[in-house]
Design an enzyme around this catalytic site. Structure first.
Site, PDB file in Angstrom:
ATOM      1  N   ARG A  42      11.171  -7.691   5.669  1.00 38.62           N
ATOM      2  CA  ARG A  42      10.978  -6.272   5.361  1.00 38.62           C
ATOM      3  C   ARG A  42      11.852  -5.386   6.246  1.00 38.62           C
ATOM      4  NH1 ARG A  42       5.123  -3.323   5.163  1.00 38.62           N
ATOM      5  NH2 ARG A  42       4.982  -3.625   7.414  1.00 38.62           N
ATOM      6  N   LYS A  63       0.827  -1.216   0.000  1.00 39.18           N
ATOM      7  CA  LYS A  63       0.000   0.000   0.000  1.00 39.18           C
ATOM      8  C   LYS A  63       0.864   1.271   0.000  1.00 39.18           C
ATOM      9  CE  LYS A  63      -2.153  -1.014   3.884  1.00 39.18           C
ATOM     10  NZ  LYS A  63      -1.569  -2.311   4.293  1.00 39.18           N
ATOM     11  N   ARG A 101      -9.898   1.830   8.266  1.00 40.08           N
ATOM     12  CA  ARG A 101      -9.616   0.438   8.597  1.00 40.08           C
ATOM     13  C   ARG A 101     -10.718  -0.226   9.401  1.00 40.08           C
ATOM     14  NH1 ARG A 101      -3.495   0.735   8.303  1.00 40.08           N
ATOM     15  NH2 ARG A 101      -2.672  -1.076   9.331  1.00 40.08           N
ATOM     16  N   ARG A 125      10.561  -2.676  11.561  1.00 40.40           N
ATOM     17  CA  ARG A 125       9.494  -2.050  12.336  1.00 40.40           C
ATOM     18  C   ARG A 125       9.199  -2.867  13.583  1.00 40.40           C
ATOM     19  NH1 ARG A 125       4.566  -0.445   8.376  1.00 40.40           N
ATOM     20  NH2 ARG A 125       3.419  -1.322  10.136  1.00 40.40           N
ATOM     21  N   ARG A 144      -2.259  -8.374  13.771  1.00 37.86           N
ATOM     22  CA  ARG A 144      -2.615  -7.450  12.680  1.00 37.86           C
ATOM     23  C   ARG A 144      -3.505  -8.150  11.650  1.00 37.86           C
ATOM     24  NH1 ARG A 144       3.264  -5.748  11.146  1.00 37.86           N
ATOM     25  NH2 ARG A 144       2.449  -4.251   9.660  1.00 37.86           N
TER      26      ARG A 144
HETATM   27  P1  AMP Z   1       0.519   0.393   8.844  1.00 36.20           P
HETATM   28  O1  AMP Z   1       1.746   1.235   8.697  1.00 36.20           O
HETATM   29  O2  AMP Z   1      -0.570   0.784   7.904  1.00 36.20           O
HETATM   30  O3  AMP Z   1       0.831  -1.084   8.821  1.00 36.20           O
HETATM   31  O4  AMP Z   1      -0.046   0.699  10.318  1.00 36.20           O
HETATM   32  C1  AMP Z   1       0.729   0.416  11.469  1.00 36.20           C
HETATM   33  C2  AMP Z   1      -0.146   0.406  12.703  1.00 36.20           C
HETATM   34  O5  AMP Z   1      -0.708   1.715  12.915  1.00 36.20           O
HETATM   35  C3  AMP Z   1      -1.346  -0.523  12.634  1.00 36.20           C
HETATM   36  O6  AMP Z   1      -1.024  -1.862  12.969  1.00 36.20           O
HETATM   37  C4  AMP Z   1      -2.268   0.129  13.672  1.00 36.20           C
HETATM   38  O7  AMP Z   1      -1.819  -0.132  14.984  1.00 36.20           O
HETATM   39  C5  AMP Z   1      -2.046   1.605  13.414  1.00 36.20           C
HETATM   40  N1  AMP Z   1      -2.969   2.147  12.377  1.00 36.20           N
HETATM   41  C6  AMP Z   1      -2.639   2.601  11.147  1.00 36.20           C
HETATM   42  N2  AMP Z   1      -3.714   3.043  10.489  1.00 36.20           N
HETATM   43  C7  AMP Z   1      -4.773   2.857  11.331  1.00 36.20           C
HETATM   44  C8  AMP Z   1      -6.170   3.103  11.231  1.00 36.20           C
HETATM   45  N3  AMP Z   1      -6.717   3.646  10.118  1.00 36.20           N
HETATM   46  N4  AMP Z   1      -6.950   2.780  12.283  1.00 36.20           N
HETATM   47  C9  AMP Z   1      -6.435   2.250  13.415  1.00 36.20           C
HETATM   48  N5  AMP Z   1      -5.122   1.978  13.573  1.00 36.20           N
HETATM   49  C10 AMP Z   1      -4.293   2.281  12.535  1.00 36.20           C
END
Ligand code: AMP
Length: 221
Positions: free
Chosen positions: A126, A15, A87, A159, A170
């Site tokens: 990653r 993404k 989300r 990360r 997740r």
């Molecule tokens: P990502 O970088 O998209 O994998 O997001 C990393 C983490 O940030 C996720 O596992 C959630 O803990 C939090 N997060 C990111 N976007 C959202 C969202 N729209 N709603 C809730 N938590 C989010």
């Protein structure tokens, strides 16, 4: 031209990378709620500290917090690509309502589909750059943890939530909370499913072709 785009998909489906490529190609501002939360954390802000309770374990932050950073970022923008937002159904409904209040609607939602097995392989290999946010894979980018970022030279790291335990959480949050969001957009005729397993250039071409399908004048020569 489609000016308001959302990218959804499981962790490591590409993404962030695709949002950056689309942003550069079409001149659209891109935002990732995950990246914004990590940035808040590294700045030591109150939002960042609050969010860390959920993010490191792979849980979702509360809708109210995600929506707060989204509306702060949108503030006056009418064109955007969102990566990883909305989300949850609650976020999607609040997003629809907030856009409507601003006289805006979403143009398209892409769902980047990937098997759990590929997600796991990608997550375990990653590496990310805390400096510029670039993402690399140890299997095919000739980098390891601690290597200088090929883009900006900062040391590459893994990360905190790229662990097996956090990934299980997740993926289960994704199935429970985010798949209903895809159904919501499918019912509204906005959802397009894209196979996210090919290399990033091939995936980008699929998105690009779809975005230009009804707008031949947008296609690059
Ligand atoms: P990502 O970088 O998209 O994998 O997001 C990393 C983490 O940030 C996720 O596992 C959630 O803990 C939090 N997060 C990111 N976007 C959202 C969202 N729209 N709603 C809730 N938590 C989010």
């Amino acid at each position: 031209m489609k000016n308001r785009i959302v990218l959804l998909g499981p962790p490591a489906s590409g993404k962030g990378t695709q949002a950056a490529l689309l942003a550069a190609t079409f001149g659209l501002p891109a935002a990732s709620t995950g990246a914004m939360l990590r940035e808040e954390k590294s700045r030591g802000s109150a939002i960042g500290t609050e969010a860390e309770r959920w993010t490191t374990q792979g849980g979702l932050v509360p809708d109210e917090l995600a929506l707060r950073i989204v509306w702060q970022w949108i503030d006056g923008r009418t064109r955007f690509i969102f990566d990883g937002f909305p989300r949850t159904l609650g976020q999607a409904q609040a997003f629809d309502d907030g856009l409507q209040e601003r006289g805006l609607t979403l143009d398209v939602v892409y769902l980047l589909e990937l098997s759990d097995e590929t997600v796991l392989n990608r997550i375990c290999t990653r590496l990310t750059c805390p400096g510029c946010g670039s993402v690399f894979n140890e299997s095919f980018h000739f980098v390891t943890k601690g290597s200088p970022c090929p883009s900006c030279g900062v040391e590459l790291t893994r990360r905190k939530d790229d662990t097996r335990e956090a990934l299980d959480r997740r993926l289960s949050e994704y199935r429970k909370e985010t798949l209903p969001v895809t159904e919501h957009y499918e019912a509204r005729g906005l959802l397009r499913r894209i196979d996210a397993s090919p290399a990033r250039a091939v995936l980008f071409q699929a998105l690009y072709d779809d975005l230009c399908a009804n707008n031949p004048e947008e296609a690059l020569s």
